[in-house]
Design a protein around this motif. Structure first.
Motif, PDB file in Angstrom:
ATOM      1  N   LEU A 186      -1.238  52.552 -40.046  1.00 20.03           N
ATOM      2  CA  LEU A 186      -1.581  53.605 -39.093  1.00 20.03           C
ATOM      3  C   LEU A 186      -1.269  53.203 -37.656  1.00 20.03           C
ATOM      4  O   LEU A 186      -1.441  53.996 -36.740  1.00 20.03           O
ATOM      5  CB  LEU A 186      -3.070  53.942 -39.203  1.00 20.03           C
ATOM      6  N   SER A 187      -0.804  51.974 -37.479  1.00 14.62           N
ATOM      7  CA  SER A 187      -0.646  51.443 -36.130  1.00 14.62           C
ATOM      8  C   SER A 187       0.425  52.165 -35.322  1.00 14.62           C
ATOM      9  O   SER A 187       0.294  52.305 -34.116  1.00 14.62           O
ATOM     10  CB  SER A 187      -0.320  49.952 -36.192  1.00 14.62           C
ATOM     11  N   THR A 188       1.478  52.599 -35.947  1.00 15.09           N
ATOM     12  CA  THR A 188       2.573  53.181 -35.200  1.00 15.09           C
ATOM     13  C   THR A 188       2.139  54.471 -34.528  1.00 15.09           C
ATOM     14  O   THR A 188       1.913  55.483 -35.162  1.00 15.09           O
ATOM     15  CB  THR A 188       3.765  53.457 -36.125  1.00 15.09           C
ATOM     16  N   ARG A 189       1.991  54.382 -33.241  1.00 16.39           N
ATOM     17  CA  ARG A 189       1.694  55.498 -32.356  1.00 16.39           C
ATOM     18  C   ARG A 189       0.295  56.106 -32.541  1.00 16.39           C
ATOM     19  O   ARG A 189      -0.186  56.772 -31.669  1.00 16.39           O
ATOM     20  CB  ARG A 189       2.730  56.603 -32.505  1.00 16.39           C
ATOM     21  N   LEU A 190      -0.364  55.873 -33.654  1.00 16.25           N
ATOM     22  CA  LEU A 190      -1.674  56.476 -33.867  1.00 16.25           C
ATOM     23  C   LEU A 190      -2.780  55.613 -33.254  1.00 16.25           C
ATOM     24  O   LEU A 190      -3.571  56.077 -32.443  1.00 16.25           O
ATOM     25  CB  LEU A 190      -1.921  56.694 -35.359  1.00 16.25           C
ATOM     26  N   LEU A 191      -2.821  54.357 -33.649  1.00 14.94           N
ATOM     27  CA  LEU A 191      -3.849  53.454 -33.138  1.00 14.94           C
ATOM     28  C   LEU A 191      -3.281  52.417 -32.177  1.00 14.94           C
ATOM     29  O   LEU A 191      -4.011  51.562 -31.695  1.00 14.94           O
ATOM     30  CB  LEU A 191      -4.527  52.730 -34.310  1.00 14.94           C
ATOM     31  N   TYR A 192      -1.998  52.481 -31.912  1.00 10.76           N
ATOM     32  CA  TYR A 192      -1.322  51.527 -31.032  1.00 10.76           C
ATOM     33  C   TYR A 192      -1.689  50.106 -31.423  1.00 10.76           C
ATOM     34  O   TYR A 192      -1.469  49.696 -32.546  1.00 10.76           O
ATOM     35  CB  TYR A 192      -1.608  51.818 -29.561  1.00 10.76           C
ATOM     36  N   SER A 193      -2.280  49.375 -30.512  1.00 12.29           N
ATOM     37  CA  SER A 193      -2.511  47.945 -30.723  1.00 12.29           C
ATOM     38  C   SER A 193      -3.852  47.634 -31.378  1.00 12.29           C
ATOM     39  O   SER A 193      -4.223  46.478 -31.479  1.00 12.29           O
ATOM     40  CB  SER A 193      -2.425  47.223 -29.380  1.00 12.29           C
ATOM     41  N   ALA A 194      -4.568  48.631 -31.820  1.00  5.78           N
ATOM     42  CA  ALA A 194      -5.911  48.394 -32.356  1.00  5.78           C
ATOM     43  C   ALA A 194      -5.934  48.137 -33.851  1.00  5.78           C
ATOM     44  O   ALA A 194      -6.875  47.543 -34.360  1.00  5.78           O
ATOM     45  CB  ALA A 194      -6.809  49.589 -32.044  1.00  5.78           C
ATOM     46  N   ALA A 195      -4.920  48.568 -34.584  1.00  8.90           N
ATOM     47  CA  ALA A 195      -4.988  48.553 -36.044  1.00  8.90           C
ATOM     48  C   ALA A 195      -5.107  47.160 -36.638  1.00  8.90           C
ATOM     49  O   ALA A 195      -6.002  46.900 -37.439  1.00  8.90           O
ATOM     50  CB  ALA A 195      -3.772  49.268 -36.632  1.00  8.90           C
ATOM     51  N   VAL A 196      -4.233  46.248 -36.270  1.00  6.93           N
ATOM     52  CA  VAL A 196      -4.261  44.922 -36.881  1.00  6.93           C
ATOM     53  C   VAL A 196      -5.480  44.127 -36.440  1.00  6.93           C
ATOM     54  O   VAL A 196      -6.153  43.529 -37.291  1.00  6.93           O
ATOM     55  CB  VAL A 196      -2.948  44.157 -36.624  1.00  6.93           C
ATOM     56  N   PRO A 197      -5.833  44.100 -35.149  1.00 10.02           N
ATOM     57  CA  PRO A 197      -7.079  43.389 -34.812  1.00 10.02           C
ATOM     58  C   PRO A 197      -8.297  43.967 -35.535  1.00 10.02           C
ATOM     59  O   PRO A 197      -9.148  43.227 -36.002  1.00 10.02           O
ATOM     60  CB  PRO A 197      -7.204  43.575 -33.294  1.00 10.02           C
ATOM     61  N   LEU A 198      -8.355  45.267 -35.657  1.00  7.15           N
ATOM     62  CA  LEU A 198      -9.467  45.887 -36.359  1.00  7.15           C
ATOM     63  C   LEU A 198      -9.463  45.491 -37.840  1.00  7.15           C
ATOM     64  O   LEU A 198     -10.500  45.134 -38.397  1.00  7.15           O
ATOM     65  CB  LEU A 198      -9.407  47.408 -36.206  1.00  7.15           C
ATOM     66  N   ALA A 199      -8.297  45.518 -38.466  1.00  8.63           N
ATOM     67  CA  ALA A 199      -8.193  45.130 -39.877  1.00  8.63           C
ATOM     68  C   ALA A 199      -8.595  43.669 -40.066  1.00  8.63           C
ATOM     69  O   ALA A 199      -9.336  43.333 -41.000  1.00  8.63           O
ATOM     70  CB  ALA A 199      -6.774  45.369 -40.386  1.00  8.63           C
ATOM     71  N   ALA A 200      -8.124  42.789 -39.185  1.00  8.16           N
ATOM     72  CA  ALA A 200      -8.475  41.371 -39.287  1.00  8.16           C
ATOM     73  C   ALA A 200      -9.963  41.152 -39.048  1.00  8.16           C
ATOM     74  O   ALA A 200     -10.586  40.308 -39.698  1.00  8.16           O
ATOM     75  CB  ALA A 200      -7.638  40.552 -38.309  1.00  8.16           C
ATOM     76  N   MET A 201     -10.550  41.916 -38.125  1.00  7.34           N
ATOM     77  CA  MET A 201     -11.989  41.795 -37.879  1.00  7.34           C
ATOM     78  C   MET A 201     -12.791  42.250 -39.091  1.00  7.34           C
ATOM     79  O   MET A 201     -13.823  41.656 -39.422  1.00  7.34           O
ATOM     80  CB  MET A 201     -12.390  42.591 -36.642  1.00  7.34           C
ATOM     81  N   ILE A 202     -12.327  43.295 -39.762  1.00  6.93           N
ATOM     82  CA  ILE A 202     -12.999  43.752 -40.983  1.00  6.93           C
ATOM     83  C   ILE A 202     -12.961  42.663 -42.044  1.00  6.93           C
ATOM     84  O   ILE A 202     -13.971  42.354 -42.681  1.00  6.93           O
ATOM     85  CB  ILE A 202     -12.356  45.061 -41.502  1.00  6.93           C
ATOM     86  N   VAL A 203     -11.788  42.057 -42.238  1.00  3.10           N
ATOM     87  CA  VAL A 203     -11.646  40.996 -43.239  1.00  3.10           C
ATOM     88  C   VAL A 203     -12.515  39.794 -42.863  1.00  3.10           C
ATOM     89  O   VAL A 203     -13.189  39.213 -43.721  1.00  3.10           O
ATOM     90  CB  VAL A 203     -10.164  40.598 -43.411  1.00  3.10           C
ATOM     91  N   LEU A 204     -12.534  39.433 -41.588  1.00  2.00           N
ATOM     92  CA  LEU A 204     -13.362  38.309 -41.146  1.00  2.00           C
ATOM     93  C   LEU A 204     -14.841  38.612 -41.377  1.00  2.00           C
ATOM     94  O   LEU A 204     -15.585  37.764 -41.890  1.00  2.00           O
ATOM     95  CB  LEU A 204     -13.103  38.010 -39.667  1.00  2.00           C
ATOM     96  N   TRP A 205     -15.265  39.805 -41.033  1.00  2.00           N
ATOM     97  CA  TRP A 205     -16.666  40.196 -41.246  1.00  2.00           C
ATOM     98  C   TRP A 205     -17.018  40.151 -42.735  1.00  2.00           C
ATOM     99  O   TRP A 205     -18.078  39.640 -43.113  1.00  2.00           O
ATOM    100  CB  TRP A 205     -16.905  41.593 -40.671  1.00  2.00           C
ATOM    101  N   LEU A 206     -16.123  40.662 -43.586  1.00  2.94           N
ATOM    102  CA  LEU A 206     -16.392  40.635 -45.022  1.00  2.94           C
ATOM    103  C   LEU A 206     -16.438  39.205 -45.558  1.00  2.94           C
ATOM    104  O   LEU A 206     -17.256  38.884 -46.427  1.00  2.94           O
ATOM    105  CB  LEU A 206     -15.339  41.449 -45.776  1.00  2.94           C
TER     106      LEU A 206
END
Length: 181
Positions: free
Chosen positions: A148-168
């Motif tokens: 979803l990063s391309t143009r929708l979430l810009y630079s937030a998608a991967v940090p958010l995904a990595a934070m979710i994985v780290l939290w889990l």
């Protein structure tokens, strides 16, 4: 574990010397100079959506110095969390490995859209630790988020995904579900 750290330091120095020999003197100076060019690309709209780091996200809203400070603060927090998790000897290996992968992605200031492939390995580690159904859903969602990063979430998608994985990873380690024997 000090042997591993010592081996990593020696390997890093050896690889740095080999790079200098292979590519000539001044390679490290050129590499550092290229970081400024990366920041210029980050600020321009041409490639902004391809940068997927905490720094890139902060850079959208802040000046370079402030974005660096935000990235450093998040980096210290992530390094502390991952270090804390690895210091706990009783925890299963899979959540620790997943946290290390996710944390590594969060520490890089210049993460590109193709880098989150590493999250797949983190997710596989966590799947081996028998997650709940809700955790499986969150893991699956974290893998879809970078698309979803391309143009929708810009630079937030991967940090958010990595934070979710780290939290889990931290959640699953705290819950103490050991690996099957």
């Amino acid at each position: 574990q000090w042997k591993a750290i010592g081996a990593a330091v020696i390997t890093t120095i050896l690889l740095a010397v080999l790079a200098e020999l292979a590519f000539g003197p001044g390679i490290w100076k050129a590499a550092l100079a290229s970081l400024g060019r990366s920041d210029e690309l980050l600020v321009s709209d041409k490639l902004r959506f391809k940068f997927q780091s905490v720094y890139a996200l902060a850079r959208i809203f802040l000046a370079p110095g402030a974005a660096t400070a935000v990235h450093a603060a998040v980096g210290l927090l992530i390094a502390g969390l991952v270090g804390w998790l690895w210091s706990r000897r009783a925890e299963a290996y899979a959540p620790k490995a997943a946290a290390l992968i996710a944390g590594t992605l969060l520490l890089s200031p210049y993460l590109f859209v193709y880098d989150p492939v590493a999250l797949g390995a983190a997710v596989l580690f966590l799947l081996s630790a028998r997650p709940t159904l809700a955790e499986k859903g969150a893991l699956f969602g974290s893998l879809l988020l970078p698309f979803l990063s391309t143009r929708l979430l810009y630079s937030a998608a991967v940090p958010l995904a990595a934070m979710i994985v780290l939290w889990l990873a931290i959640r699953m380690a705290e819950r103490g579900r050991p690996l099957p024997s």
